[in-house]
Write a protein that holds these residues in place. Structure first.
Motif, PDB file in Angstrom:
ATOM      1  N   GLN A  44       7.722   1.976 -11.281  1.00 21.10           N
ATOM      2  CA  GLN A  44       8.690   1.390 -12.215  1.00 21.10           C
ATOM      3  C   GLN A  44      10.116   1.779 -11.839  1.00 21.10           C
ATOM      4  OE1 GLN A  44       7.586   2.473 -16.213  1.00 21.10           O
ATOM      5  NE2 GLN A  44       5.928   0.969 -16.305  1.00 21.10           N
ATOM      6  N   GLU A  45      10.308   3.051 -11.508  1.00 21.37           N
ATOM      7  CA  GLU A  45      11.639   3.517 -11.116  1.00 21.37           C
ATOM      8  C   GLU A  45      12.086   2.851  -9.814  1.00 21.37           C
ATOM      9  OE1 GLU A  45       9.821   6.559 -13.784  1.00 21.37           O
ATOM     10  OE2 GLU A  45       9.144   5.371 -12.085  1.00 21.37           O
ATOM     11  N   ALA A  46      11.148   2.711  -8.862  1.00 24.43           N
ATOM     12  CA  ALA A  46      11.486   2.051  -7.601  1.00 24.43           C
ATOM     13  C   ALA A  46      11.861   0.587  -7.827  1.00 24.43           C
ATOM     14  CB  ALA A  46      10.314   2.148  -6.627  1.00 24.43           C
ATOM     15  N   ASP A  47      11.141  -0.072  -8.725  1.00 23.42           N
ATOM     16  CA  ASP A  47      11.437  -1.483  -9.017  1.00 23.42           C
ATOM     17  C   ASP A  47      12.816  -1.649  -9.646  1.00 23.42           C
ATOM     18  OD1 ASP A  47       9.054  -2.336  -7.961  1.00 23.42           O
ATOM     19  OD2 ASP A  47       8.019  -2.468  -9.890  1.00 23.42           O
ATOM     20  N   LEU A  48      13.241  -0.668 -10.433  1.00 23.03           N
ATOM     21  CA  LEU A  48      14.586  -0.734 -11.012  1.00 23.03           C
ATOM     22  C   LEU A  48      15.641  -0.741  -9.911  1.00 23.03           C
ATOM     23  CD1 LEU A  48      14.321   1.761 -14.034  1.00 23.03           C
ATOM     24  CD2 LEU A  48      14.600  -0.734 -14.145  1.00 23.03           C
ATOM     25  N   PHE A  49      15.471   0.139  -8.935  1.00 26.08           N
ATOM     26  CA  PHE A  49      16.463   0.186  -7.859  1.00 26.08           C
ATOM     27  C   PHE A  49      16.308  -0.995  -6.901  1.00 26.08           C
ATOM     28  CE2 PHE A  49      18.336   1.585  -3.827  1.00 26.08           C
ATOM     29  CZ  PHE A  49      19.631   1.816  -4.287  1.00 26.08           C
ATOM     30  N   LEU A  50      15.101  -1.538  -6.792  1.00 23.94           N
ATOM     31  CA  LEU A  50      14.896  -2.727  -5.959  1.00 23.94           C
ATOM     32  C   LEU A  50      15.826  -3.849  -6.408  1.00 23.94           C
ATOM     33  CD1 LEU A  50      13.231  -4.404  -3.871  1.00 23.94           C
ATOM     34  CD2 LEU A  50      11.665  -4.941  -5.746  1.00 23.94           C
ATOM     35  N   ARG A  51      15.928  -4.049  -7.700  1.00 28.17           N
ATOM     36  CA  ARG A  51      16.799  -5.108  -8.226  1.00 28.17           C
ATOM     37  C   ARG A  51      18.273  -4.809  -7.966  1.00 28.17           C
ATOM     38  NH1 ARG A  51      12.683  -5.147 -12.284  1.00 28.17           N
ATOM     39  NH2 ARG A  51      13.808  -3.722 -13.652  1.00 28.17           N
ATOM     40  N   VAL A  52      18.605  -3.530  -7.900  1.00 30.47           N
ATOM     41  CA  VAL A  52      20.000  -3.140  -7.650  1.00 30.47           C
ATOM     42  C   VAL A  52      20.388  -3.424  -6.205  1.00 30.47           C
ATOM     43  CG1 VAL A  52      21.595  -1.179  -7.515  1.00 30.47           C
ATOM     44  CG2 VAL A  52      20.035  -1.388  -9.460  1.00 30.47           C
TER      45      VAL A  52
ATOM     46  N   TRP B 100      19.331  -1.396   4.557  1.00 35.31           N
ATOM     47  CA  TRP B 100      18.290  -0.456   4.972  1.00 35.31           C
ATOM     48  C   TRP B 100      18.430   0.881   4.251  1.00 35.31           C
ATOM     49  CZ3 TRP B 100      14.234  -2.516   6.561  1.00 35.31           C
ATOM     50  CH2 TRP B 100      14.273  -3.678   7.322  1.00 35.31           C
ATOM     51  N   LEU B 101      19.639   1.278   3.954  1.00 31.76           N
ATOM     52  CA  LEU B 101      19.822   2.494   3.163  1.00 31.76           C
ATOM     53  C   LEU B 101      19.241   2.305   1.761  1.00 31.76           C
ATOM     54  CD1 LEU B 101      23.448   3.535   4.208  1.00 31.76           C
ATOM     55  CD2 LEU B 101      21.271   4.519   4.971  1.00 31.76           C
ATOM     56  N   GLY B 102      19.399   1.098   1.213  1.00 27.52           N
ATOM     57  CA  GLY B 102      18.815   0.793  -0.085  1.00 27.52           C
ATOM     58  C   GLY B 102      17.301   0.764  -0.034  1.00 27.52           C
ATOM     59  N   PHE B 103      16.753   0.153   1.011  1.00 28.35           N
ATOM     60  CA  PHE B 103      15.300   0.111   1.217  1.00 28.35           C
ATOM     61  C   PHE B 103      14.727   1.521   1.268  1.00 28.35           C
ATOM     62  CE2 PHE B 103      11.769   0.355   4.210  1.00 28.35           C
ATOM     63  CZ  PHE B 103      10.923  -0.678   3.817  1.00 28.35           C
ATOM     64  N   GLU B 104      15.364   2.373   2.065  1.00 27.85           N
ATOM     65  CA  GLU B 104      14.893   3.745   2.208  1.00 27.85           C
ATOM     66  C   GLU B 104      14.947   4.485   0.880  1.00 27.85           C
ATOM     67  OE1 GLU B 104      15.860   7.686   4.942  1.00 27.85           O
ATOM     68  OE2 GLU B 104      17.511   6.381   4.318  1.00 27.85           O
ATOM     69  N   TYR B 105      16.059   4.356   0.182  1.00 25.79           N
ATOM     70  CA  TYR B 105      16.217   5.088  -1.081  1.00 25.79           C
ATOM     71  C   TYR B 105      15.186   4.630  -2.112  1.00 25.79           C
ATOM     72  CZ  TYR B 105      18.362   7.187  -5.194  1.00 25.79           C
ATOM     73  OH  TYR B 105      18.584   7.921  -6.327  1.00 25.79           O
ATOM     74  N   MET B 106      14.911   3.333  -2.173  1.00 26.39           N
ATOM     75  CA  MET B 106      13.916   2.831  -3.113  1.00 26.39           C
ATOM     76  C   MET B 106      12.558   3.480  -2.871  1.00 26.39           C
ATOM     77  SD  MET B 106      12.107  -0.841  -3.545  1.00 26.39           S
ATOM     78  CE  MET B 106      10.819  -0.204  -2.494  1.00 26.39           C
ATOM     79  N   ARG B 107      12.187   3.572  -1.595  1.00 25.02           N
ATOM     80  CA  ARG B 107      10.886   4.189  -1.271  1.00 25.02           C
ATOM     81  C   ARG B 107      10.914   5.693  -1.510  1.00 25.02           C
ATOM     82  NH1 ARG B 107       7.329   0.632   1.798  1.00 25.02           N
ATOM     83  NH2 ARG B 107       6.264   2.469   2.636  1.00 25.02           N
ATOM     84  N   ASP B 108      12.030   6.330  -1.245  1.00 20.75           N
ATOM     85  CA  ASP B 108      12.138   7.764  -1.529  1.00 20.75           C
ATOM     86  C   ASP B 108      11.997   8.046  -3.020  1.00 20.75           C
ATOM     87  OD1 ASP B 108      12.423   8.448   1.120  1.00 20.75           O
ATOM     88  OD2 ASP B 108      14.597   8.729   1.043  1.00 20.75           O
ATOM     89  N   VAL B 109      12.564   7.162  -3.842  1.00 24.24           N
ATOM     90  CA  VAL B 109      12.414   7.299  -5.297  1.00 24.24           C
ATOM     91  C   VAL B 109      10.946   7.212  -5.681  1.00 24.24           C
ATOM     92  CG1 VAL B 109      12.846   6.163  -7.512  1.00 24.24           C
ATOM     93  CG2 VAL B 109      14.722   6.493  -5.899  1.00 24.24           C
ATOM     94  N   LYS B 110      10.250   6.241  -5.109  1.00 25.88           N
ATOM     95  CA  LYS B 110       8.812   6.097  -5.393  1.00 25.88           C
ATOM     96  C   LYS B 110       8.056   7.353  -5.025  1.00 25.88           C
ATOM     97  CE  LYS B 110       4.626   4.314  -5.771  1.00 25.88           C
ATOM     98  NZ  LYS B 110       3.916   5.568  -5.464  1.00 25.88           N
ATOM     99  N   TYR B 111       8.282   7.890  -3.836  1.00 27.64           N
ATOM    100  CA  TYR B 111       7.545   9.067  -3.386  1.00 27.64           C
ATOM    101  C   TYR B 111       7.948  10.327  -4.155  1.00 27.64           C
ATOM    102  CZ  TYR B 111       6.224   6.055   0.529  1.00 27.64           C
ATOM    103  OH  TYR B 111       5.738   5.029   1.296  1.00 27.64           O
ATOM    104  N   HIS B 112       9.150  10.359  -4.683  1.00 31.66           N
ATOM    105  CA  HIS B 112       9.564  11.492  -5.512  1.00 31.66           C
ATOM    106  C   HIS B 112       8.602  11.663  -6.681  1.00 31.66           C
ATOM    107  CE1 HIS B 112      12.173  14.096  -7.983  1.00 31.66           C
ATOM    108  NE2 HIS B 112      11.856  13.296  -8.980  1.00 31.66           N
TER     109      HIS B 112
END
Length: 429
Positions: free
Chosen positions: A196-204, A256-268
């Motif tokens: 859910q948190e990753a999806d929030l940043f995905l839209r951003v 790509w920085l956004g892509f990476e951060y979204m996945r890092d949020v998920k793994y957090h």
């Protein structure tokens, strides 16, 4: 150094520098080491395929079959695009993954070559490599072993070594922790945590991408943030698989920085400091590893066995261990989902890329004391969140480390209990 997309793909990133070796301690006397590795590059991850790639390809196929225009200029290729990835590719180790594994085996042969070339070395020098039963782990382990033995085109003068690969089947053990796939065996682990948190940043982060691509898309081809993410994933797997990608020109550095951060949020949240029990499932491994690496050289006759213990596992287990050791900690606050945090320490691409690994080395310091240090992907790093004092070689007193681990074992026993016993049949763990 310019921007490298491959270094910003979170868990899809390949290993960056095969030849990087940790600094040698001042005494130059490393006596033993234990490592936990992630498997090598695969064709595609199952979750990525089912949750994003397959739905996008189905949507694209419907548009293609409908005869409608899909896009022009940058998106014109989508009208005839056909993806090489299928369901059968899920979890399959790639040719690039096997090659990297062999090369890393050669690098470890060079790293610990003194043990192979020492006067005390036995003519039948050998070691064991343990692996989870997943095919991608087992094939990675065998390829690594081929590189380490000296049978795969090494040009050094070191003696060859014998490597035995041992498959640890988690379906056989009655103990959910006595294996190399803890994320599958502890049923309370929620791997969907953080979505859910990753999806929030995905839209951003995809907002600006959609704004750029809409002018090139047909009115019937309505792309969503999830479609953008799927196209980025397709590019990722093209890139790490060594294939040319038609998606290469669609995305910029910021994307790509956004892509990476979204996945890092998920793994957090699923495997990191935001998980329900951060790091806890790696406790039995760290207990077994510190016991092995910390034991006296004379406590057990090695009979030609190298003082090197290596095991291959999955992304989840590497991240559990990283968290338990206090690596890449950003503090108690949750990661933001309204904007990218460029100053974070938690970057999965640096902790658990394909072939990412965390090791413990025992060495003798100049004062004669035995110390233990943590090696992450070829670099000696501080650990334990500053709770233990580190020397100039990055080492910690072994007794202090064992004391720290023992306190975690007590917490583990109160929670679940269980030990890892497969690492060394000759040592009571």
């Amino acid at each position: 150094m310019g921007f490298s997309i491959a270094r910003h793909l979170a868990a899809i990133s390949p290993y960056f520098n095969i030849l990087r070796q940790p600094a040698v301690p001042a005494s130059r006397k490393i006596e033993s080491a234990v490592y936990l590795f992630r498997h090598g590059i695969i064709h595609v991850n199952g979750h990525d395929y089912y949750s994003a790639i397959a739905p996008f390809l189905q949507k694209l196929r419907r548009l293609q079959q409908g005869g409608a225009g899909i896009g022009t200029e940058k998106l014109a290729f989508l009208k005839s695009y056909s993806c090489w990835i299928t369901e059968e590719d899920i979890g399959k180790i790639s040719t690039a993954g096997l090659q990297q594994s062999r090369e890393l085996g050669k690098a470890f042969r060079a790293r610990y070559g003194d043990w192979l070339d020492s006067k005390e070395a036995c003519p039948s020098t050998w070691m064991d490599i343990w692996t989870d039963s997943a095919q991608r782990c087992e094939q990675t382990a065998r390829a690594f072993g081929q590189g380490f033995t000296g049978q795969q085109g090494t040009d050094d003068s070191l003696p060859r070594a014998f490597v035995r690969t041992i498959v640890v089947d988690d379906s056989v053990s009655g103990d959910p922790c006595n294996n190399l796939c803890w994320h599958r065996n502890f049923k309370e682990i929620d791997q969907s945590a953080g979505q859910q948190e990753a999806d929030l940043f995905l839209r951003v982060y995809t907002k600006s991408i959609l704004g750029r691509l809409v002018p090139f898309s047909d009115e019937k081809a309505i792309f969503t943030p999830k479609d953008i993410y799927a196209m980025q994933l397709l590019y990722c797997y093209d890139l790490v698989g060594g294939k040319a990608s038609p998606f290469a020109d669609l995305f910029y550095k910021e994307d790509w920085l956004g892509f990476e951060y979204m996945r890092d949020v998920k793994y957090h949240y699923s495997e990191g400091y935001g998980a329900a029990h951060p790091g806890k499932y790696a406790t039995p491994w760290l207990d077994a590893a510190t016991r092995l690496v910390g034991k006296s050289p004379n406590s057990e006759p090695l009979e030609g066995r190298l003082p090197l213990w290596i095991a291959f596992t999955h992304r989840e287990e590497i991240l559990y261990l990283a968290v338990l050791l206090g690596l890449a900690y950003d503090g108690p606050d949750a990661p933001r989902t309204d904007q990218l945090d460029q100053n974070r320490n938690w970057r999965v691409a640096l902790l658990a890329p394909y072939l990412g690994h965390i090791g413990l080395e025992k060495f003798r310091a100049l004062d004669g004391q035995h110390k233990m240090r943590v090696v992450v992907n070829g670099e000696v790093v501080p650990a334990f969140r500053g709770q233990l004092q580190q020397d100039c070689d990055g080492g910690y007193g072994i007794a202090k480390v064992r004391e720290w681990v023992q306190s975690r074992i007590e917490e583990w026993d109160a929670y679940k209990g269980g030990r890892i016993t497969f690492l060394d049949h000759g040592v009571v763990l």
